[in-house]
Write a protein that holds these residues in place. Structure first.
Motif, PDB file in Angstrom:
ATOM      1  N   SER A 308      10.415 -18.760   1.397  1.00 51.95           N
ATOM      2  CA  SER A 308      10.936 -17.195   1.045  1.00 51.95           C
ATOM      3  C   SER A 308       9.730 -16.341   1.824  1.00 51.95           C
ATOM      4  CB  SER A 308      10.716 -17.235  -0.397  1.00 51.95           C
ATOM      5  OG  SER A 308      11.521 -17.951  -1.090  1.00 51.95           O
ATOM      6  N   LEU A 309      10.147 -15.045   1.941  1.00 53.98           N
ATOM      7  CA  LEU A 309       9.241 -14.128   2.232  1.00 53.98           C
ATOM      8  C   LEU A 309       9.146 -13.168   0.917  1.00 53.98           C
ATOM      9  CD1 LEU A 309       7.726 -12.482   4.351  1.00 53.98           C
ATOM     10  CD2 LEU A 309       9.899 -10.963   4.602  1.00 53.98           C
ATOM     11  N   ILE A 310       7.893 -12.959   0.639  1.00 53.36           N
ATOM     12  CA  ILE A 310       7.751 -12.287  -0.764  1.00 53.36           C
ATOM     13  C   ILE A 310       7.132 -10.956  -0.069  1.00 53.36           C
ATOM     14  CG2 ILE A 310       6.478 -12.175  -2.692  1.00 53.36           C
ATOM     15  CD1 ILE A 310       6.684 -15.067  -2.715  1.00 53.36           C
ATOM     16  N   VAL A 311       7.596  -9.989  -0.617  1.00 55.46           N
ATOM     17  CA  VAL A 311       7.223  -8.644   0.020  1.00 55.46           C
ATOM     18  C   VAL A 311       6.783  -7.774  -1.109  1.00 55.46           C
ATOM     19  CG1 VAL A 311       7.911  -6.513   1.186  1.00 55.46           C
ATOM     20  CG2 VAL A 311       8.944  -8.656   1.755  1.00 55.46           C
ATOM     21  N   SER A 312       5.675  -6.849  -0.977  1.00 59.86           N
ATOM     22  CA  SER A 312       5.342  -5.973  -1.816  1.00 59.86           C
ATOM     23  C   SER A 312       5.806  -4.742  -1.578  1.00 59.86           C
ATOM     24  CB  SER A 312       3.661  -5.835  -2.224  1.00 59.86           C
ATOM     25  OG  SER A 312       3.101  -5.143  -2.808  1.00 59.86           O
ATOM     26  N   SER A 313       6.325  -4.051  -2.604  1.00 58.13           N
ATOM     27  CA  SER A 313       7.015  -2.590  -2.462  1.00 58.13           C
ATOM     28  C   SER A 313       6.051  -1.810  -3.556  1.00 58.13           C
ATOM     29  CB  SER A 313       8.111  -2.348  -2.730  1.00 58.13           C
ATOM     30  OG  SER A 313       8.600  -0.993  -2.983  1.00 58.13           O
ATOM     31  N   ARG A 314       5.173  -0.857  -3.065  1.00 59.48           N
ATOM     32  CA  ARG A 314       4.363  -0.298  -3.928  1.00 59.48           C
ATOM     33  C   ARG A 314       5.019   0.655  -5.065  1.00 59.48           C
ATOM     34  NH1 ARG A 314       1.561   3.222  -6.287  1.00 59.48           N
ATOM     35  NH2 ARG A 314       3.021   4.841  -5.676  1.00 59.48           N
ATOM     36  N   GLU A 315       6.125   1.331  -4.136  1.00 60.94           N
ATOM     37  CA  GLU A 315       6.927   2.154  -5.299  1.00 60.94           C
ATOM     38  C   GLU A 315       8.023   1.453  -6.251  1.00 60.94           C
ATOM     39  OE1 GLU A 315       7.665   5.657  -5.004  1.00 60.94           O
ATOM     40  OE2 GLU A 315       5.858   5.682  -4.422  1.00 60.94           O
ATOM     41  N   ASN A 316       8.032   0.069  -5.876  1.00 59.69           N
ATOM     42  CA  ASN A 316       9.087  -0.219  -6.654  1.00 59.69           C
ATOM     43  C   ASN A 316       8.969  -1.745  -7.387  1.00 59.69           C
ATOM     44  OD1 ASN A 316      11.261   1.674  -5.733  1.00 59.69           O
ATOM     45  ND2 ASN A 316      10.686   0.472  -3.938  1.00 59.69           N
ATOM     46  N   PHE A 317       8.460  -2.845  -6.614  1.00 59.55           N
ATOM     47  CA  PHE A 317       8.481  -4.232  -7.374  1.00 59.55           C
ATOM     48  C   PHE A 317       8.026  -5.082  -6.164  1.00 59.55           C
ATOM     49  CE2 PHE A 317      13.087  -2.974  -6.138  1.00 59.55           C
ATOM     50  CZ  PHE A 317      12.757  -3.500  -4.836  1.00 59.55           C
ATOM     51  N   VAL A 318       7.848  -6.259  -6.665  1.00 60.16           N
ATOM     52  CA  VAL A 318       7.495  -7.472  -5.614  1.00 60.16           C
ATOM     53  C   VAL A 318       9.115  -7.786  -5.480  1.00 60.16           C
ATOM     54  CG1 VAL A 318       6.494  -9.674  -4.928  1.00 60.16           C
ATOM     55  CG2 VAL A 318       5.222  -7.944  -6.302  1.00 60.16           C
ATOM     56  N   PRO A 335      10.021  -2.682 -15.496  1.00 58.36           N
ATOM     57  CA  PRO A 335      11.663  -2.440 -15.684  1.00 58.36           C
ATOM     58  C   PRO A 335      11.740  -0.798 -16.124  1.00 58.36           C
ATOM     59  CG  PRO A 335      10.552  -3.605 -17.578  1.00 58.36           C
ATOM     60  CD  PRO A 335       9.483  -3.641 -16.664  1.00 58.36           C
ATOM     61  N   THR A 336      10.384  -0.123 -16.406  1.00 55.70           N
ATOM     62  CA  THR A 336      10.616   1.373 -16.606  1.00 55.70           C
ATOM     63  C   THR A 336      10.896   2.015 -15.355  1.00 55.70           C
ATOM     64  OG1 THR A 336       8.087   1.607 -16.811  1.00 55.70           O
ATOM     65  CG2 THR A 336       9.543   0.862 -18.769  1.00 55.70           C
ATOM     66  N   LYS A 337      10.807   1.496 -14.078  1.00 56.38           N
ATOM     67  CA  LYS A 337      10.970   2.169 -12.923  1.00 56.38           C
ATOM     68  C   LYS A 337      12.417   2.485 -12.453  1.00 56.38           C
ATOM     69  CE  LYS A 337       6.696   0.633 -10.429  1.00 56.38           C
ATOM     70  NZ  LYS A 337       6.003   1.904 -10.187  1.00 56.38           N
ATOM     71  N   TYR A 340      15.297  -0.319 -11.677  1.00 55.30           N
ATOM     72  CA  TYR A 340      15.917  -1.219 -12.944  1.00 55.30           C
ATOM     73  C   TYR A 340      17.060  -0.738 -13.446  1.00 55.30           C
ATOM     74  CZ  TYR A 340      15.836  -4.683 -16.698  1.00 55.30           C
ATOM     75  OH  TYR A 340      15.852  -5.642 -17.478  1.00 55.30           O
ATOM     76  N   GLU A 341      17.445   0.832 -13.191  1.00 57.13           N
ATOM     77  CA  GLU A 341      18.471   1.553 -13.423  1.00 57.13           C
ATOM     78  C   GLU A 341      19.635   1.055 -12.786  1.00 57.13           C
ATOM     79  OE1 GLU A 341      16.352   5.536 -15.038  1.00 57.13           O
ATOM     80  OE2 GLU A 341      16.963   5.488 -13.008  1.00 57.13           O
ATOM     81  N   PHE A 342      19.592   0.331 -11.745  1.00 55.96           N
ATOM     82  CA  PHE A 342      20.908  -0.083 -10.938  1.00 55.96           C
ATOM     83  C   PHE A 342      20.873  -1.644 -11.363  1.00 55.96           C
ATOM     84  CE2 PHE A 342      18.533   2.976  -8.465  1.00 55.96           C
ATOM     85  CZ  PHE A 342      19.510   3.970  -8.180  1.00 55.96           C
ATOM     86  N   SER A 344      22.950  -3.814  -9.971  1.00 61.05           N
ATOM     87  CA  SER A 344      22.590  -4.843  -8.778  1.00 61.05           C
ATOM     88  C   SER A 344      21.480  -5.309  -8.513  1.00 61.05           C
ATOM     89  CB  SER A 344      23.224  -3.790  -7.614  1.00 61.05           C
ATOM     90  OG  SER A 344      22.473  -2.801  -7.333  1.00 61.05           O
ATOM     91  N   LEU A 345      20.458  -4.462  -8.767  1.00 57.15           N
ATOM     92  CA  LEU A 345      19.101  -4.842  -8.635  1.00 57.15           C
ATOM     93  C   LEU A 345      18.712  -5.491  -9.912  1.00 57.15           C
ATOM     94  CD1 LEU A 345      17.563  -1.912  -6.673  1.00 57.15           C
ATOM     95  CD2 LEU A 345      18.471  -4.117  -5.778  1.00 57.15           C
ATOM     96  N   ARG A 346      18.978  -5.100 -11.120  1.00 53.59           N
ATOM     97  CA  ARG A 346      18.612  -5.752 -12.273  1.00 53.59           C
ATOM     98  C   ARG A 346      18.997  -6.980 -12.469  1.00 53.59           C
ATOM     99  NH1 ARG A 346      20.159  -1.637 -15.366  1.00 53.59           N
ATOM    100  NH2 ARG A 346      22.306  -2.404 -16.212  1.00 53.59           N
ATOM    101  N   ALA A 347      19.945  -7.417 -11.833  1.00 52.99           N
ATOM    102  CA  ALA A 347      20.294  -8.820 -11.849  1.00 52.99           C
ATOM    103  C   ALA A 347      19.434  -9.682 -11.197  1.00 52.99           C
ATOM    104  CB  ALA A 347      21.791  -8.906 -10.942  1.00 52.99           C
ATOM    105  N   PHE A 348      18.734  -9.273 -10.334  1.00 47.94           N
ATOM    106  CA  PHE A 348      17.687 -10.249  -9.558  1.00 47.94           C
ATOM    107  C   PHE A 348      16.481 -10.210 -10.327  1.00 47.94           C
ATOM    108  CE2 PHE A 348      20.316  -8.753  -6.230  1.00 47.94           C
ATOM    109  CZ  PHE A 348      20.689 -10.058  -5.696  1.00 47.94           C
TER     110      PHE A 348
END
Length: 487
Positions: A308-318, A335-337, A340-342, A344-348
């Motif tokens: 896996s490639l693991i990427v840090s997004s400061r605005e959002n998540f790992v 999850p308060t960012k 998490y309101e989407f 499609s992304l919350r599923a991951f």
């Protein structure tokens, strides 16, 4: 062969005569200055040209230091390839790097030979170096000096600094500067790879050897790169660069090999947009074109256990991606960012185990022991709304990722007393198990702090440097010069 500059023999520091050993003659020894006080060249010759196999130098630590000597062994092939050994006449130059500035250095040289009997010839030299004024790097505030009885797995630290054009800077765990860059570049993106320092300048990748020689590796403007930012991290085969492009700001990663060839490209905007569309969401509410910094990628790491490639997004998540396909595997974040309101992304989203805090505005992801280690800044999003939680402290954290249970469990954190808040930049890396170096880049917005922890949890050292935004040391990582082999 790469071109290089060696200081002329006219820059003579001293002249030594070495007595010959039976069966082997070592010629006169001259010391010439290098491009910085931390580098010198030992010039000599050998008579047994055919039998010469290696040269090694060892720099003794200063009196009462707990650090190990710097020990570097050059193979004959390395020295020949770089023009440091002439197989016709036996002339030999040994680059000695990692010297203390402004003092006499005790250096032992060993030359190895093969033949009927393998043997080693050794001699000592004293190398007195010029002083070096590194500003705050030469004059840190010592909160706690290296404890004499503390055993660390590392003795040298690479400071990724861009306040001065001397990227990168190497210090030891006594806070002594032991090497500075010679490329004339102040760059946040630097790293150790293929026995050299790689760093970026504009749209180019540069390589600086330990002897101070810098050569251009590649320029990426032809594939739409407008610049590089943040870090250089180890990938599966090469190193991973964080790129800005004409289309995307801080959301494109390139893996390149030692000669600069692009091996892979990950475009997070395309990857995340495809997942959102497949999940029934509109990516235009989350993903944006340049110059909007919607993602803010600041680090990557490779997880070998599941490729896996693991990427840090400061605005959002790992976020974890399949290394080859780029498909999303999981997401770990607050999850308060906004993300998490989407659905499609919350599923991951990984479930957070009891007593597990999500990382917020994190930096410096790595995978020691197949656990996710990162620096949790604790600062909410700048662009994405809602920004999520903001804490009043920062903490290095480690997580066990259980893909069967689709759960993240916090397994370690470090809370100093008093707490430290470093809202941006910063890092933590683990060397041998439980041997950490922590960089509080914006410590309480008044200092840059470099802290070492040993395997027993002791604070092995604690140094504070003058704050220059994130430029003093935006990231710091251990390196090993106590037994280095250059082949």
């Amino acid at each position: 062969m790469k071109m290089r500059l060696i200081a002329p023999l006219g820059a003579l520091l001293c002249l030594l005569f070495i007595a010959a050993e039976p069966g082997q003659i070592v010629g006169k020894v001259k010391l010439s200055e290098g491009p910085t006080p931390f580098i010198s060249f030992v010039n000599t010759s050998v008579s047994d040209v055919a039998g010469f196999r290696f040269a090694q130098f060892l720099i003794s630590p200063k009196t009462n230091s707990a650090t190990r000597p710097i020990k570097v062994r050059y193979a004959r092939s390395y020295l020949e390839a770089r023009g440091y050994f002439d197989p016709q006449n036996g002339n030999l130059t040994i680059p000695v790097f990692g010297l203390y500035a402004g003092r006499a250095n005790r250096v032992k040289i060993n030359l190895g030979f093969s033949g009927r009997f393998d043997h080693v010839t050794g001699f000592g030299v004293n190398i007195t170096t010029p002083a070096y004024d590194g500003g705050t790097y030469s004059n840190p505030t010592v909160v706690q000096s290296r404890l004499p009885g503390t055993t660390l797995s590392y003795d040298f630290i690479l400071l990724k600094a861009f306040a001065d054009p001397v990227t990168p800077i190497i210090i030891d765990t006594d806070a002594e500067v032991r090497w500075v860059g010679t490329a004339g570049v102040g760059s946040s993106a630097s790293g150790l790879f293929d026995n050299a320092f790689y760093l970026t300048s504009g749209t180019s990748l540069l390589r600086t050897e330990f002897d101070g020689v810098t050569t251009p590796v590649a320029d990426y403007s032809g594939i739409g790169v407008t610049g590089f930012h943040h870090n250089i991290d180890p990938g599966r085969e090469g190193v991973i660069l964080d790129a800005d492009t004409v289309d995307q700001t801080e959301s494109v990663n390139l893996e390149v090999d030692a000669t600069g060839n692009v091996l892979r490209t990950w475009k997070l905007a395309d990857i995340i947009s495809a997942a959102m569309i497949a999940g029934g969401d509109d990516p235009s509410q989350f993903v944006f074109h340049a110059p909007t910094d919607w993602f803010h990628n600041n680090a990557c790491t490779y997880r070998i256990s599941d490729d896996s490639l693991i990427v840090s997004s400061r605005e959002n998540f790992v976020i974890a991606l399949d290394y080859d396909s780029g498909n999303i595997k999981w997401i770990l974040g607050d999850p308060t960012k906004h993300w998490y309101e989407f659905p499609s992304l919350r599923a991951f989203a990984l479930t957070l185990a009891p007593d597990t805090l999500p990382p917020i505005g994190q930096h410096a992801v790595s995978m020691p022991g197949d656990q996710l280690l990162l620096f949790d800044d604790g600062t909410g999003s700048n662009f994405q709304q809602p920004p999520g939680e903001t804490r009043n402290y920062s903490a290095p954290r480690k997580y066990q990722i259980d893909l069967g249970a689709f759960e993240a469990t916090e397994t370690w954190h470090y809370y100093p007393d008093p707490s430290v808040y470093s809202p941006f930049c910063s890092s933590v890396y683990e060397d041998a198990p439980d041997n950490y170096v922590i960089d509080y880049t914006l410590g309480d917005n008044i200092f840059t702090g470099i802290v070492g922890l040993d395997a027993l949890g002791n604070v092995a050292f604690n140094y504070r440097y003058e704050l220059n935004g994130c430029g003093t040391a935006w990231n710091a990582i251990q390196i090993h010069w106590e037994d280095l082999r250059l082949d």
